[in-house]
Write an enzyme that holds these catalytic residues in place. Structure first.
Site, PDB file in Angstrom:
ATOM      1  N   ASP A   1      56.622  66.419  87.620  1.00  6.40           N
ATOM      2  CA  ASP A   1      57.192  67.111  88.785  1.00  6.40           C
ATOM      3  C   ASP A   1      57.992  68.352  88.368  1.00  6.40           C
ATOM      4  O   ASP A   1      59.175  68.503  88.747  1.00  6.40           O
ATOM      5  CB  ASP A   1      58.104  66.160  89.576  1.00  6.40           C
ATOM      6  CG  ASP A   1      57.453  64.819  89.869  1.00  6.40           C
ATOM      7  OD1 ASP A   1      56.228  64.791  90.094  1.00  6.40           O
ATOM      8  OD2 ASP A   1      58.172  63.796  89.872  1.00  6.40           O
TER       9      ASP A   1
ATOM     10  N   GLU B   1      52.916  65.304  99.693  1.00 17.91           N
ATOM     11  CA  GLU B   1      54.232  65.422  99.038  1.00 17.91           C
ATOM     12  C   GLU B   1      54.246  66.709  98.208  1.00 17.91           C
ATOM     13  O   GLU B   1      53.305  67.497  98.245  1.00 17.91           O
ATOM     14  CB  GLU B   1      54.494  64.212  98.136  1.00 17.91           C
ATOM     15  CG  GLU B   1      53.494  64.079  96.995  1.00 17.91           C
ATOM     16  CD  GLU B   1      53.656  62.780  96.206  1.00 17.91           C
ATOM     17  OE1 GLU B   1      54.419  61.888  96.597  1.00 17.91           O
ATOM     18  OE2 GLU B   1      52.987  62.661  95.160  1.00 17.91           O
TER      19      GLU B   1
HETATM   20  O1  FUB Z   1      57.683  61.417  90.339  1.00 18.19           O
HETATM   21  C1  FUB Z   1      57.839  60.552  91.435  1.00 18.19           C
HETATM   22  C2  FUB Z   1      57.052  61.063  92.601  1.00 18.19           C
HETATM   23  O2  FUB Z   1      55.676  61.146  92.251  1.00 18.19           O
HETATM   24  C3  FUB Z   1      57.400  62.457  93.025  1.00 18.19           C
HETATM   25  O3  FUB Z   1      58.573  62.556  93.764  1.00 18.19           O
HETATM   26  C4  FUB Z   1      56.160  62.815  93.749  1.00 18.19           C
HETATM   27  O4  FUB Z   1      56.032  64.157  94.056  1.00 18.19           O
HETATM   28  C5  FUB Z   1      55.112  62.317  92.789  1.00 18.19           C
HETATM   29  O5  FUB Z   1      54.894  63.219  91.746  1.00 18.19           O
END
Ligand code: FUB
Length: 363
Positions: free
Chosen positions: A47, A263
């Site tokens: 991320d 997301e």
């Molecule tokens: O790294 C945990 C979660 O997985 C992140 O918040 C999302 O975007 C995905 O990458």
């Protein structure tokens, strides 16, 4: 404050730490060759939110940790508890791994899962934005995701967390964009484990779905956008929907998993256009949509990163040294979904402003 700088070697124009070189696979399990190499190998990172502060490049990643928790739709296997900041003078140069910049134990309201963070700078202060579960308990015995903020005089931290999450915040994956007029906006949200579907009516539904609304022929759930107050620690308004429209001007539908928001919001501006970029989650694309207003609506333009090795895909895009760069992550080092490694590769545009799609594997 002493930071550990580990020697680097150059591979494909990208710095790779000299640790465990003999153990780093150069091909994915299916035989495909990676486009680029991990930025660091001494810790697992994901991320990546990259920024240029005072001429240096800082990457604010999730800090992945080993766990025996099996993979599930809530992302319980992503059991991260702290943040470390990466720093480099230039793309391809040695990467410094900072010490712990913030631990969940230092956040009064948070219980677990320090997921994808972002950072911003204003008037001599650095701001670290991060999602974490609060100390409440829902039907799964887990807290509700909120978004917190912590501050430091150094971009590497350590950061001091505010005692409470940002009022009015929910869900996860904050990304803060500051426009040329000085106004800052936070883009955030994520469905499934990110709980956005439980906020459909504006308040948290503790018994809501663990995935999405299961309304495939209705407009998809959207990410959120909200203007920040000048203090950079609070919202100036109620979060709005960051709507993504198709080429006919109709909202992308919930069943359109190749195009709908899942997301990992990130926004940048180029040529007067706002590029709203995001992950499609279960179909593993990074997509973009463009608009002429930071609030949107944004018109869907396409995929710009094809699926990487691993379940999640999450990124940031910056311009430095006269080029545009995509920071992303895959699972080259571990081949485990929850133990990821961040990478960087150049991002190019066509003359009409569209992004040239990237395959994370070499043909
Ligand atoms: O790294 C945990 C979660 O997985 C992140 O918040 C999302 O975007 C995905 O990458």
């Amino acid at each position: 404050m002493a930071y550990r700088v580990i020697g680097a070697v150059m591979m494909c124009g990208v710095a790779t730490l000299a640790l465990a070189q003999d153990r780093i696979p150069d091909r994915a399990p299916d035989g495909r060759k990676y486009l680029s190499q991990p930025l660091v190998t001494s810790i697992y990172t994901a991320d990546p939110s990259a920024h240029v502060f005072a001429g240096k490049i800082y990457v604010y990643p999730s800090h992945d940790v080993p766990t025996a928790i099996p993979d599930d739709d809530l992302g319980n296997e992503y059991a991260m508890h702290d943040y470390r900041v990466l720093r480099m003078d230039r793309i391809g140069g040695p990467v410094t791994v900072g010490p712990v910049a913030l631990d969940v134990k230092q956040v009064p309201w948070a219980s677990q899962q320090m997921w994808a963070p972002d950072a911003a700078y204003k008037n001599g202060t650095y701001y670290l934005y991060f999602p974490a579960r609060d100390k409440a308990r829902d039907k799964n015995g887990l807290g509700t995701f909120r978004i917190g903020v912590a501050t430091s005089k150094s971009p590497m931290g350590p950061f001091k967390a505010e005692p409470k999450p940002i009022a009015g915040s929910f869900s996860m994956d904050p990304a803060v964009f500051t426009d040329q007029d000085g106004k800052s906006y936070m883009y955030f949200g994520g469905i499934w484990g990110g709980q956005l579907q439980r906020w459909k009516n504006g308040t948290f539904d503790p018994n809501g779905s663990d995935t999405d609304l299961h309304q495939d022929d209705q407009p998809a759930l959207t990410g959120k956008v909200v203007r920040m107050n000048a203090d950079m620690k609070s919202f100036a308004e109620t979060p709005r929907d960051a709507v993504i429209l198709d080429e006919q001007g109709k909202p992308i539908l919930g069943g359109d998993h190749d195009r709908r928001f899942f997301e990992a919001s990130w926004v940048f501006k180029r040529g007067g256009h706002y590029y709203y970029t995001y992950s499609t989650g279960d179909t593993h694309f990074l997509n973009y949509a463009t608009g002429t207003n930071p609030y949107g609506p944004f018109t869907y333009r396409g995929h710009f990163l094809l699926p990487v090795q691993g379940w999640t895909t999450h990124h940031s895009i910056i311009q430095t040294g006269g080029k545009w760069w995509l920071f992303y992550a895959d699972t080259q080092l571990s081949n485990k979904n929850h133990l990821r490694n961040v990478k960087v590769t150049e991002l190019s545009f066509n003359a009409d402003g569209t992004i040239k799609p990237i395959d994370p594997f070499v043909k």
